[in-house]
Design a protein around this motif. Sequence first.
Motif, PDB file in Angstrom:
ATOM      1  N   VAL A  22     -24.637 -18.824  13.283  1.00 37.07           N
ATOM      2  CA  VAL A  22     -26.010 -18.362  13.439  1.00 37.07           C
ATOM      3  C   VAL A  22     -26.115 -16.845  13.379  1.00 37.07           C
ATOM      4  O   VAL A  22     -27.130 -16.286  12.942  1.00 37.07           O
ATOM      5  CB  VAL A  22     -26.615 -18.916  14.751  1.00 37.07           C
ATOM      6  N   ARG A  47     -24.456 -14.930  11.380  1.00 33.96           N
ATOM      7  CA  ARG A  47     -24.503 -14.550   9.969  1.00 33.96           C
ATOM      8  C   ARG A  47     -25.887 -14.832   9.376  1.00 33.96           C
ATOM      9  O   ARG A  47     -26.359 -14.068   8.537  1.00 33.96           O
ATOM     10  CB  ARG A  47     -23.433 -15.289   9.168  1.00 33.96           C
ATOM     11  N   VAL A  48     -26.527 -15.895   9.830  1.00 36.68           N
ATOM     12  CA  VAL A  48     -27.895 -16.154   9.368  1.00 36.68           C
ATOM     13  C   VAL A  48     -28.789 -14.991   9.781  1.00 36.68           C
ATOM     14  O   VAL A  48     -29.571 -14.476   8.975  1.00 36.68           O
ATOM     15  CB  VAL A  48     -28.438 -17.477   9.942  1.00 36.68           C
ATOM     16  N   ARG A  49     -28.668 -14.568  11.022  1.00 38.39           N
ATOM     17  CA  ARG A  49     -29.481 -13.429  11.468  1.00 38.39           C
ATOM     18  C   ARG A  49     -29.118 -12.165  10.690  1.00 38.39           C
ATOM     19  O   ARG A  49     -29.998 -11.362  10.348  1.00 38.39           O
ATOM     20  CB  ARG A  49     -29.287 -13.176  12.960  1.00 38.39           C
ATOM     21  N   CYS A 100     -31.029 -12.055   7.554  1.00 40.30           N
ATOM     22  CA  CYS A 100     -32.418 -11.649   7.816  1.00 40.30           C
ATOM     23  C   CYS A 100     -32.527 -10.140   7.949  1.00 40.30           C
ATOM     24  O   CYS A 100     -33.368  -9.493   7.299  1.00 40.30           O
ATOM     25  CB  CYS A 100     -32.925 -12.289   9.112  1.00 40.30           C
ATOM     26  N   TYR A 133     -29.115 -18.398   1.656  1.00 44.95           N
ATOM     27  CA  TYR A 133     -29.716 -18.606   2.972  1.00 44.95           C
ATOM     28  C   TYR A 133     -29.427 -20.032   3.458  1.00 44.95           C
ATOM     29  O   TYR A 133     -28.968 -20.249   4.587  1.00 44.95           O
ATOM     30  CB  TYR A 133     -31.231 -18.427   2.879  1.00 44.95           C
ATOM     31  N   THR A 161     -25.762 -20.728   4.299  1.00 45.53           N
ATOM     32  CA  THR A 161     -25.368 -20.052   5.530  1.00 45.53           C
ATOM     33  C   THR A 161     -25.913 -20.789   6.747  1.00 45.53           C
ATOM     34  O   THR A 161     -25.226 -20.931   7.772  1.00 45.53           O
ATOM     35  CB  THR A 161     -25.856 -18.596   5.515  1.00 45.53           C
ATOM     36  N   ILE A 162     -27.145 -21.266   6.641  1.00 49.14           N
ATOM     37  CA  ILE A 162     -27.734 -22.066   7.723  1.00 49.14           C
ATOM     38  C   ILE A 162     -26.972 -23.381   7.886  1.00 49.14           C
ATOM     39  O   ILE A 162     -26.671 -23.817   9.010  1.00 49.14           O
ATOM     40  CB  ILE A 162     -29.223 -22.328   7.434  1.00 49.14           C
ATOM     41  N   ALA A 191     -34.588 -22.113   5.697  1.00 52.23           N
ATOM     42  CA  ALA A 191     -34.334 -21.039   4.731  1.00 52.23           C
ATOM     43  C   ALA A 191     -35.642 -20.551   4.125  1.00 52.23           C
ATOM     44  O   ALA A 191     -35.862 -19.342   3.970  1.00 52.23           O
ATOM     45  CB  ALA A 191     -33.392 -21.535   3.635  1.00 52.23           C
ATOM     46  N   LEU A 212     -35.096 -18.386  14.722  1.00 51.79           N
ATOM     47  CA  LEU A 212     -33.682 -18.727  14.863  1.00 51.79           C
ATOM     48  C   LEU A 212     -33.351 -19.165  16.287  1.00 51.79           C
ATOM     49  O   LEU A 212     -32.582 -20.116  16.484  1.00 51.79           O
ATOM     50  CB  LEU A 212     -32.813 -17.527  14.470  1.00 51.79           C
TER      51      LEU A 212
END
Length: 211
Positions: free
Chosen positions: A89, A91-93, A96, A143, A146-147, A166, A200
Amino acid sequence: MSGNRVDKRIERGQQSRRAVLGRAMDIASVEGLDSLSVRRLAAELEFSKSGVFAQFGSKEELQLATVRAAVEVFVGEVVKPALRAPSGVRRVRALCESWLRYARKPVFSGGCFFISAAAEFDARPGRVRDAVASARRDWQRLYARTIEEARDLGEIAAETDVRQLAFELDALGRSGSQDALLYSDPASYRMASGAMLARLRSVATDPALLD
């Protein structure tokens, strides 16, 4: 000696191409890809028109080369920095926040190159539209991957719709960037960042990872 001369000519050619594409990306981010012309770029950069034309051959090829160059810039400015974050999570942020930094700098005078290009070509079938659409799809797929990776690691709730999330994160970032430019209000970036973080947190199994 002849080999050195050839190498220097190639190097000069590559340098001039980079200069042309750098200026082309910046112009297109503000005025659109249709505003590009060999004549204009040659005049602004004080290059010979014939030399610039020889590198691209047509306006469409110049536009396509500009899109490809913008992809390379995007990867360097957004993707690579974000991928240094730990998988999951965070890496998802990072994706962003990396995108928002790219738009906020701004790397190009008109903000995100692809927001401008998509608005210009979304209803105009052809090779340029296809190139812009391909770049946008690649970003959305990154995206989503990664999610999905974060979900597989147990850091995002198992029932989360990967593609939907995403889409939402991408849309929030683009909306914030567009408002920031339109209203000359950098607070829009902050609001977009806050909205993305809140979204998130709503799916994170351990929201503390996002602190």
